[in-house]
Scaffold this active site. Structure first.
Site, short mmCIF file in Angstrom:
data_model
loop_
_atom_site.label_atom_id
_atom_site.label_comp_id
_atom_site.label_asym_id
_atom_site.label_seq_id
_atom_site.Cartn_x
_atom_site.Cartn_y
_atom_site.Cartn_z
N ALA A 123 0.84 -1.20 0.00
CA ALA A 123 0.00 0.00 0.00
C ALA A 123 0.87 1.24 0.00
O ALA A 123 1.90 1.29 0.69
CB ALA A 123 -0.88 0.01 1.24
N ASP A 153 -2.80 10.34 -14.43
CA ASP A 153 -2.33 9.04 -14.89
C ASP A 153 -2.78 8.90 -16.32
O ASP A 153 -3.75 8.23 -16.61
CB ASP A 153 -2.89 7.93 -14.00
CG ASP A 153 -2.27 6.58 -14.30
OD1 ASP A 153 -1.30 6.54 -15.09
OD2 ASP A 153 -2.74 5.58 -13.76
#
Lengths: 501, 501
Positions: free
Chosen positions: A206, A266
């Site tokens: 994570a 992104d």
């Protein structure tokens, strides 16, 4: 003087900055004077043969002596320092590859040489955050073309470790855009390896989420494998589920992804280079991509998915890699648990064919495994699903998973949180929406991913009827303080669940 | 909890970060726990009605108590804190305008509303450096069109003070791209005002250079004028030379320029919005732009200069502003001195018509003044030069300059450095190249701009014959330490002068 170096005593500040190299020096220190350094200058720190470029902040209090340099933890680690060490500090040299970043901003396209210089400087930590952000934005606002994406992918893959496996077909999988709880990887690897595929899978921990695949897997077996161990596991069992950070595949990707996440950017070219550079470096030849499409997913329309699919295929094939891209539902979390151990329990339930295993996780894993089996030629087209189902239903995948865990260092049971508290549905009705961002925040406040057993268990899925006062969510925590933080947040944010009367 | 706030004792760290707001807190502090904060999170600091968004770094030593927040000087100042004050810290709210920055990165164009939101958040300090870099890069890699430049200019001008002068023609001038020593402003203002123009000029201080116009002018008279004082000076004398920082014109420009400098990016759209927003905010109606063109100048070719000239004219005229753009030689420093007092001496020599006054500075000032006189209609086309020459030669401009200085608070003589040291030419020949960057560094090491009298005096210009052992440069310093730093640098860097045998 210019090019000269100036010794200072290094002070470990235990200053946490993620991976940003920062150095604090006094304004009146002799290095600031002689090098003409001002606050926020970029400076080169050197200790023996190691060096790192850091951002300088100046301090005018008595925390530091005038002959001391205080280092952030990232700078301290990268220089490999010990207490009492002396470092040299001087103006940072010009970062040559920034000229290519600027050239692209002024409308020029970049070739392999330019990307090589940029990626090598990024990996060496020579770019400040503003340079990274500029590179990312410059490759987005003026989109990379397919040639540029191919060059970028190749240079990113070349910048770190390159694994090879001595077999013609090496399978891999990747899910684009994290969906909470989407832990198909351990199940897919177990099915694939049990059917004879080679699948040396590396996964991430994570960064901003309550759990990565590596965090969840770590509650079942060690994942911090070096390349030799990974190779031994894969030779024995055909597959592994390792933490990618230990093998340093496409290290530029880790740096760029951090900035892209902070910017919430992104774009297509970066996404493709990120995914494929990791897979190329991992030695994969046949890759299945899970592409969740939905109104709040990373890819929102079929048209965008078509274009992305086409470009991934073109770039991948230029590296001799075969890909299959699956469109899946991206509308809600997958499985029941959010948090390392809770997600691992969902995985175990599917592998053990327990009746209460989350159906959505099982179905997703089977679809991906089927595609991997067909792509690798182990199952004929259209029959991968049956083979995957058989591997799972007969317990062959579960047996394989146990052997993989044993080979990785020993299987273990995920921990159970000592503290749990149910949150009741505020009123009766149909659950119509779950705010994934707030659910993730709740799991993090409860202690995930650092507290492995901490997290959130969802007891209802979209479309389910819920009853006023009946449990909707269970919060799991390892310490009373964290449980309190999570419950206080939940009390103020029960709007994260929309229940239609 | 979410939206709640948590009190901490504010500690002034005297941590210099330029203008970056940074807060240090202990990892184990209750706010980090309850807000779920990690290193490099963006947090909102609040003290009474003031707030600032800062970047969090976490520290795990005993420099801070668990109930303390350590603030960078920029954060401390913006919150207007006093020792013992308590601040509240929480997760920073989402910065809405970043959605528009992202939209532009994904290929969308921005309208006035979008630029308004972005500029307002930039001015309020809500953007981290990576956000600023992303905005700058996004407006460069996918260039702003004329509509966007116009919107951006308007919003930047509106975001700070707006001056008005109650006269139909307000003249101004601007030099694009700093050429060392290019201090035409005091001379141009004196000539223009002595011929009846209204020219309320604001100038900047040095940021990375050894002297800004405001720094040089400050050695002659006070420049830190508030709007009321500036108005009084202009009403009395028709012109002033004030420090722009005191009047907060187009404050977004100051923020963006800092990042553009760090990135060495200055694309057309940003250049135009930067220059024109300041001029619009200053109330200018007629603006002369000095555009040095040369192989190492900001504008390198006549084609680039043509395009820039056209776009500046279009954008300016949409605000009712008349412009004239002069192309000048950008190949070497202007005048003799580099450093506040040394540049002021060059200015005085020109205004006083001293025989040794630097001819290049005099000629440049006359050309710009002539254009300003013609553009404002005070001189017919082609006769501005004669009028400017007459104002200078008769001493009218010099008299006007003295009155302006008196009105600004009193004229004074620039200080003289107690220490000087001549650097000799290493061999005889023709001076063919001077490295402006290294000359600036030398002047800064000698103490400029903080030490007003410090700097460098160039005794030769390109094309001059120099003799081995004869003085080429004189370094001026106020303290022995600085003189030593400068001389050590010079000894190692005499290649900053190229002398062809």
């Amino acid at each position: 003087m210019n090019g000269g170096a100036h010794p200072l005593h290094a002070r470990r500040l235990r200053l946490l900055t993620q991976d940003e190299a920062i150095v604090l020096m006094r304004t009146d220190c002799h290095v600031c004077k002689s090098e003409g350094l001002a606050a926020r200058a970029r400076v080169l720190l050197r200790a023996g043969s190691r060096e790192v470029i850091a951002t300088l902040y100046q301090i005018e209090n008595d925390w530091l002596g005038a002959d001391e340099a205080g280092l952030s933890e990232a700078a301290w680690q990268r220089l490999g320092l010990n207490i009492g060490d002396v470092i040299e500090v001087q103006n940072a040299p010009t970062v040559e590859s920034l000229a290519d970043v600027r050239r692209r901003i002024y409308g020029g396209r970049l070739d392999a040489r330019a990307f090589r210089g940029i990626i090598s400087d990024v990996v060496a930590g020579r770019y400040a955050d503003i340079h990274l952000a500029t590179f990312v934005a410059a490759c987005s606002a003026f989109p990379l073309n397919v040639d540029e994406i191919t060059h970028l992918t190749a240079e990113m893959a070349d910048a770190g470790e390159r694994l090879s496996w001595g077999v013609p077909v090496v399978s891999d999988k990747h899910s684009v855009g994290g969906l909470p709880g989407n832990r198909t990887t351990p199940i897919v690897v177990a099915i694939a390896a049990s059917c004879g595929l080679t699948m040396p899978k590396t996964s991430s921990r994570a960064i901003t989420s309550p759990s990565g695949t590596a965090d969840a897997m770590e509650t079942l077996a060690p994942v911090d494998l070096d390349v030799a161990t990974m190779r031994r596991v894969v030779e024995m069992e055909g597959g592994c589920i390792a933490w990618g950070g230990a093998v340093r595949l496409s290290p530029a990707d880790d740096v760029l992804i951090r900035v892209e996440r902070a910017l919430e950017i992104d774009t297509e070219g970066q996404l493709i280079a990120s995914v494929l550079s990791k897979k190329i470096a991992a030695g994969a030849t046949h890759v299945v991509l899970d592409l969740p499409v939905g109104p709040t997913a990373k890819v929102r329309t079929d048209i965008a998915a078509d274009k992305l699919t086409e470009h991934i295929s073109i770039v991948a094939s230029s590296f001799g890699m075969k890909t299959r891209i699956l469109r899946t539902d991206g509308s809600q979390p997958v499985g029941r648990g959010i948090g390392p151990a809770l997600e691992a329990r969902d995985v175990l339930a599917v592998l053990r064919c327990e009746p209460q295993a989350p159906k959505d996780l099982r179905t997703r894993a089977l679809v991906i495994a089927a595609a991997a089996l067909e792509l690798a030629g182990v199952a004929p087209e259209g029959l991968g699903g049956a083979l995957a189902e058989e591997a799972l239903a007969t317990g062959r995948a579960w047996a394989k998973f146990q052997r993989i865990c044993a080979a990785q260092g020993g299987m273990r049971e995920p921990p159970v949180a000592p503290l749990t508290r149910a949150l009741a549905a505020p009123h009766s009705g149909i659950l119509t929406h779950v705010n994934n961002r707030k659910i993730s925040r709740l799991a993090k406040l409860a202690g995930a991913p650092d507290d492995k057993a901490a997290g959130v268990e969802l007891l209802a899925r979209l479309g389910d009827q819920v009853t006023a006062g009946a449990p909707l969510v269970i919060v799991h925590a390892e310490a009373p303080g964290e449980l309190d933080y999570a419950l206080a947040f939940a009390a103020a944010n029960m709007d994260m669940f929309e229940i239609e009367v």
